[in-house]
Design an enzyme around this catalytic site. Structure first.
Site, mmCIF file in Angstrom:
data_model
loop_
_atom_site.group_PDB
_atom_site.id
_atom_site.type_symbol
_atom_site.label_atom_id
_atom_site.label_comp_id
_atom_site.label_asym_id
_atom_site.label_seq_id
_atom_site.Cartn_x
_atom_site.Cartn_y
_atom_site.Cartn_z
ATOM 1 N N GLU A 195 -13.334 35.127 24.903
ATOM 2 C CA GLU A 195 -12.524 35.635 26.015
ATOM 3 C C GLU A 195 -12.705 37.127 26.276
ATOM 4 O OE1 GLU A 195 -11.125 33.462 23.799
ATOM 5 O OE2 GLU A 195 -10.674 31.726 25.056
ATOM 6 N N HIS A 202 0.082 27.923 24.202
ATOM 7 C CA HIS A 202 -0.599 27.401 25.393
ATOM 8 C C HIS A 202 0.378 27.149 26.537
ATOM 9 C CE1 HIS A 202 -3.707 26.607 22.383
ATOM 10 N NE2 HIS A 202 -4.570 26.458 23.371
#
Lengths: 336, 323
Positions: free
Chosen positions: A70, A139
């Site tokens: 990321e 998440h």
């Protein structure tokens, strides 16, 4: 007008904008999917199906499937944007700003300022956010309040397919970095979408319901809760002025203050935890700039100060509900 | 030395400019005349110049907190840089960036960077951009033995290999990550290039105190990368003459260490020996070049002292293109 799902509003807009502007490049994890497998490329098209067909149409140069890295994805978006491209970088989950925040916050957001206004960094950073999928603490989070406080970023939170298309077009035509927050629970929601190449400017709130008794401010998934509460309250003759901010940075302060001036009562609905979030930010602005208009304390409907739980019952308790919003409206109306 | 006389003069001039720039800052900072954190590049000049002499404005570099040398080697204006470090509104970044954030995108200089290891991912993005354009241009990211321990550098190396981006990872091993020795901090390999090799890149190694070594190594590296072979990495062994930052007491240095490296590993001395030994340039010419660089830097200092200061109203300018 046509009916379209929120996720299809994302992918169709990307298709159209990539055709219009050759400098747009998409990158992210599994945005193609199936690279290096027997099943071949285009197996996934993004885990949210928000990049379906892009690789097939625009090729490997403009649709770049990345490793799970990321920081490198966000950093590469910065490098692409500094060198004349318009990257659309996807963070599969907004929670992953945790591993890539330096590139977003210290780099992309600050290039223009640090470099004396000489550069532009037109990066669109798309990320799926929000709870409601039993995806638990890492998440499911809402991160808009964290990113809204960062100078140099613009933060967009569309609540309808129509707004996805209009706001994503604006983001892709903007010369500033834009965080585009897509709520996971909205991807499957269908809505009417106008024809034509319309755009929606940032800092331009949408009036969802109009009423003179209480102002309700919401963004993203919370807009639906505010609408539902307003509809229930309308049956009792209570008029709610429901405002969908659409963007939190820049923010349409005027829409908030104008409405509070009429209603004198304010409920803010925020999916983030209660400390230093969008609700507290708006409360401070209203307290400072519309103090004399207020007839009752400001009510905030937020998630609790806790990580997001897994179990169905616990997650339901965590998320604000339409009932919570309705109760907050009744509470502010019962004050004196 | 296979360079033309003109190329040699230009390279020496650039190295001397960096040396003079940094030595002058070292003196000025000690007086408290300018503010902020400054990290000097003295000792490593041959790397920046040996790399950047191969580049034009369309080739990009991404630099570090120790970035003055890279900026000057890439062609950033001496006075504009000095004014920036002085915090003037006439500085290269209008006084908003300072020493650690000097950038000049017109020169292909995508920014010094205050965050160790942050540059490599940005460089990969720039290199992907160049790959899309297919123009044979490259992006170079400078990293030290400190940044080689950051996960961002690992991510960037892998991403460059996966995307076959024309990105060159130049590792300047000056044996110190801040105040910690290379021997301690860089794990078992004792070598940065082999890490890059493990990511699937072709790697080179060179002597970062020897301009010729850097220049000739980079000729090969650039030929390889410009030909479309994907990324590459090179490690240059070099020396840091000053502390991590200005004001660093450097009590971690060995006895006589700095004198020794200044005596035996000074890239300007090594260049001079090679150039005069090969009878390409004589001492008098080299002295003149060196003096001209010192004079230029002195003029930049004087200009910075007289330069206008930013106005308080400018504090929120250029946060966005559009408000």
């Amino acid at each position: 007008m046509a009916k379209m799902m929120y996720r299809d509003a994302v992918v169709s807009t990307l298709h159209e904008e990539m055709e219009r502007d050759e400098s747009i490049v998409v990158l992210g994890e599994d945005v193609v999917g199936g690279m290096g497998t027997e099943g071949g490329p285009e197996a996934i098209g993004g885990i949210w199906s928000t990049s379906t067909g892009l690789y097939d149409k625009f090729g490997a140069d403009r649709v770049i499937d990345t490793p799970i890295s990321e920081s490198a994805i966000m950093g590469a978006a910065g490098g692409l944007a500094l060198t004349g491209k318009r990257p659309v970088a996807e963070l599969m989950f907004a929670d992953f700003i945790g591993v890539s925040l330096d590139q977003i916050w210290n780099q992309i957001a600050k290039f223009r300022y640090m470099f004396g206004g000489k550069t532009r960094c037109p990066a669109v950073l798309r990320m799926a956010y929000g709870a409601g999928f039993n995806a638990a603490a890492q998440h499911s989070q809402s991160v808009h309040h964290i990113l809204t406080g960062m100078p140099g970023l613009k933060v967009v939170m569309p609540s309808t397919p129509e707004d996805v298309r209009g706001l994503l077009r604006t983001a892709l035509r903007s010369d500033d970095p834009v965080i585009f927050l897509e709520h996971k629970a909205l991807y499957g929601v269908e809505g009417e979408v106008p024809d034509g190449d319309y755009t929606i400017p940032f800092a331009h709130a949408r009036q969802v319901r109009s009423g003179e008794d209480v102002t309700i401010i919401a963004t993203g998934l919370m807009v639906g809760l505010a609408e539902a509460a307003a509809d229930t309250l309308a049956e009792d003759g209570i008029g709610c002025d429901v405002i969908d901010l659409r963007t939190t940075s820049p923010m349409d302060e005027e829409a908030i203050l104008d409405s509070v001036e009429v209603t004198g009562r304010l409920v803010i609905v925020d999916e983030a935890p209660p400390r230093c979030n969008l609700a507290t930010d708006i409360s401070a602005i209203v307290a400072q700039k519309a103090f004399a208009s207020l007839k009752a304390p400001i009510e905030m409907v937020t998630a609790p100060h806790s990580p997001i739980p897994f179990a169905l019952e616990l997650e339901r308790a965590y998320l604000p509900s339409a009932d919570d919003v309705e109760a907050a409206v009744r509470k502010t109306l019962s004050y004196r | 030395m296979q360079l033309s006389r003109e190329e040699l003069v230009q390279a020496f001039r650039r190295m001397c400019t960096i040396r003079a720039f940094e030595e002058r800052l070292h003196d000025v900072i000690a007086t408290g005349e300018i503010a902020g954190f400054t990290h000097l590049y003295c000792g490593q000049e041959a790397v920046a110049v040996g790399v950047c002499e191969h580049l034009d404005n369309e080739d990009k570099i991404v630099s570090t907190h120790r970035g003055h040398g890279h900026c000057l080697a890439k062609g950033c204006d001496v006075t504009g840089m000095m004014k920036e470090i002085w915090g003037s509104s006439e500085g290269l970044c209008k006084g908003r960036g300072g020493s650690m954030h000097i950038a000049d995108t017109d020169k292909g200089m995508l920014g010094a960077n205050g965050i160790v290891g942050a540059g490599a991912p940005i460089a990969v993005g720039s290199a992907i951009s160049q790959k899309i354009d297919g123009d044979g241009k490259v992006t170079i990211t400078f990293s030290g033995d400190g940044a080689c321990n950051q996960g961002t550098t690992f991510e960037a190396m892998n991403m460059a290999v996966v995307t076959k981006a024309p990105c060159i990872f130049v590792f300047e091993n000056n044996h110190y990550s801040e105040h910690t020795g290379f021997e301690y901090a860089v794990g078992t390999s004792k070598d940065i290039a082999s890490r890059a090799e493990a990511f699937g890149m072709k790697v080179w190694r060179g002597d970062g105190c020897d301009f010729t070594s850097v220049y000739e190594t980079m000729r090969e590296v650039l030929e390889y990368v410009r030909a479309g072979n994907g990324p590459a990495a090179v490690e240059f062994d070099t020396e840091r003459f000053y502390g991590h930052f200005e004001g660093d007491p450097q009590n971690y240095r060995g006895e006589g260490e700095i004198d020794r490296i200044r005596e035996t590993r000074d890239c300007l001395k090594i260049f001079r020996e090679q150039a005069t030994g090969a009878k390409l340039l004589d001492d008098k010419e080299l002295d003149e070049i060196q003096q001209a660089a010192i004079d230029d830097v002195e003029a930049a200092v004087e200009a910075s002292r007289a330069a206008p200061r930013p106005q308080p109203d400018d504090v929120t300018k250029d946060v966005y293109v559009e408000y």
